[in-house]
Design an enzyme around this catalytic site. Structure first.
Site, PDB file in Angstrom:
ATOM      1  N   LYS A 128      27.427  43.865  40.401  1.00 39.84           N
ATOM      2  CA  LYS A 128      27.947  45.081  40.422  1.00 39.84           C
ATOM      3  C   LYS A 128      27.330  46.215  39.311  1.00 39.84           C
ATOM      4  CE  LYS A 128      32.331  44.320  42.534  1.00 39.84           C
ATOM      5  NZ  LYS A 128      33.733  43.922  42.429  1.00 39.84           N
ATOM      6  N   ARG A 179      34.172  35.258  41.866  1.00 39.56           N
ATOM      7  CA  ARG A 179      33.683  35.745  43.194  1.00 39.56           C
ATOM      8  C   ARG A 179      31.996  36.023  43.091  1.00 39.56           C
ATOM      9  NH1 ARG A 179      33.093  40.341  46.420  1.00 39.56           N
ATOM     10  NH2 ARG A 179      33.326  40.003  48.640  1.00 39.56           N
TER      11      ARG A 179
HETATM   12  C1  LIG Z   1      35.805  42.425  48.669  1.00 38.36           C
HETATM   13  N1  LIG Z   1      35.743  42.518  47.231  1.00 38.36           N
HETATM   14  C2  LIG Z   1      34.535  43.168  46.459  1.00 38.36           C
HETATM   15  N2  LIG Z   1      34.705  43.147  45.298  1.00 38.36           N
HETATM   16  C3  LIG Z   1      35.683  42.156  44.928  1.00 38.36           C
HETATM   17  C4  LIG Z   1      36.209  41.720  43.745  1.00 38.36           C
HETATM   18  O1  LIG Z   1      35.973  42.289  42.632  1.00 38.36           O
HETATM   19  N3  LIG Z   1      37.684  41.026  43.865  1.00 38.36           N
HETATM   20  C5  LIG Z   1      38.142  40.921  45.004  1.00 38.36           C
HETATM   21  N4  LIG Z   1      39.255  39.961  45.154  1.00 38.36           N
HETATM   22  N5  LIG Z   1      37.503  41.166  46.357  1.00 38.36           N
HETATM   23  C6  LIG Z   1      36.357  41.961  46.056  1.00 38.36           C
END
Ligand SMILES: Cn1cnc2c(O)nc(N)nc21
Length: 275
Positions: free
Chosen positions: A223, A257
């Site tokens: 990000k 994630r």
């Molecule tokens: C779909 N999505 C994109 N970024 C995310 C994040 O930081 N957390 C979660 N739970 N979903 C995300």
């Protein structure tokens, strides 16, 4: 943190941070109508992540990048459901990233292990859609919506406000009779936050867990908050992303994630060996 066939101990010897791999089945990888070769592409990516040791695969049919437009229910179902059915028996837990109640319902019928809602189950019908199941529920904070959230993010105190939001959503789900062991929270890095807001939240990971009483999922992979401090373009942010994942895990995050599964799996193995 218990859901379906999964039990993620939050402390003690059994605690092991888990890796959620990102599987976007959005227009850039799918021409609408979910054409077959795009499904092949998605399955190939999923199989690679399984090889690399992923614990959960997060399937998303609507891009939630800043500025991205909404996708119709039909299109989202057409992209997501074939992949859910193709992956659900391959071993890893399957999560579906959606804020649409109908997509939640169909995913639950298909036996998914987690619903990942960037909107914190606020759409009318979302709580009803997930109440009568045993899947995990990830409650994420977002200010505004993907189309507008990065125009002018602002908070009096971002950590206080994110905690207040998450506690309100947790209460709404618990009031509906949902088992607290199914819930996890997520600060939503990049969802209506400046870089400063994102790092204030990352630094407050322990506080978020403490003050909500819930397990925490952190999603900061590749990000802009990583780019801002490394100066690297998206495709060269793996190391920075691993650094961010470790910062979250060191404060108690139980799921990260990520895009770069192999790198993150290795980093967590080394980190775990030192616990
Ligand atoms: C779909 N999505 C994109 N970024 C995310 C994040 O930081 N957390 C979660 N739970 N979903 C995300």
């Amino acid at each position: 943190f218990q859901f379906g066939r999964f039990n993620y101990p939050l402390q003690g010897a059994g605690r092991r941070p888990r890796v959620m791999g990102i599987l976007n089945v959005t227009p850039d990888s799918f021409s609408d109508g979910g054409n077959y070769q795009a499904l092949e592409f998605a399955l190939g990516h999923a199989e690679a992540m399984i090889e690399e040791g992923v614990d959960i695969i997060d399937i998303g049919g609507e891009s939630t990048r800043p500025g991205s437009p909404p996708v119709s229910l039909e299109d989202e179902l057409q992209r997501v459901m074939p992949v859910v059915y193709a992956l659900r028996d391959l071993g890893p837990a399957i999560s579906v990233d959606t804020y649409k109640p109908q997509v939640m319902r169909e995913a639950i019928i298909a036996g998914v292990d987690m619903i990942n809602d960037i909107n914190g189950f606020r759409v009318p019908g979302a709580i009803d859609a997930v109440r009568d199941s045993d899947c995990a529920l990830c409650i994420m904070h977002m200010q505004s919506d993907p189309q507008h959230m990065q125009l002018a993010p602002s908070y009096a105190d971002v950590v206080d406000e994110v905690i207040a939001f998450l506690r309100e959503r947790i209460d709404a789900l618990l009031e509906a009779g949902i088992d607290p062991r199914r819930l996890c929270i997520d600060p939503g890095f990049g969802f209506g936050k400046t870089v400063e807001h994102n790092y204030a939240l990352l630094k407050a990971t322990g506080r978020l867990i403490e003050e909500t009483g819930m397990p925490l999922l952190a999603g900061l992979s590749r990000k802009s908050m990583i780019g801002a401090v490394t100066g690297k373009p998206v495709e060269r942010r793996a190391a920075g992303s691993v650094g961010g994942a470790l910062a979250a895990v060191a404060q108690g995050a139980i799921i990260v994630r990520v895009h770069d599964v192999a790198d993150t799996v290795d980093a967590l193995k080394v980190w775990q060996a030192a616990q």
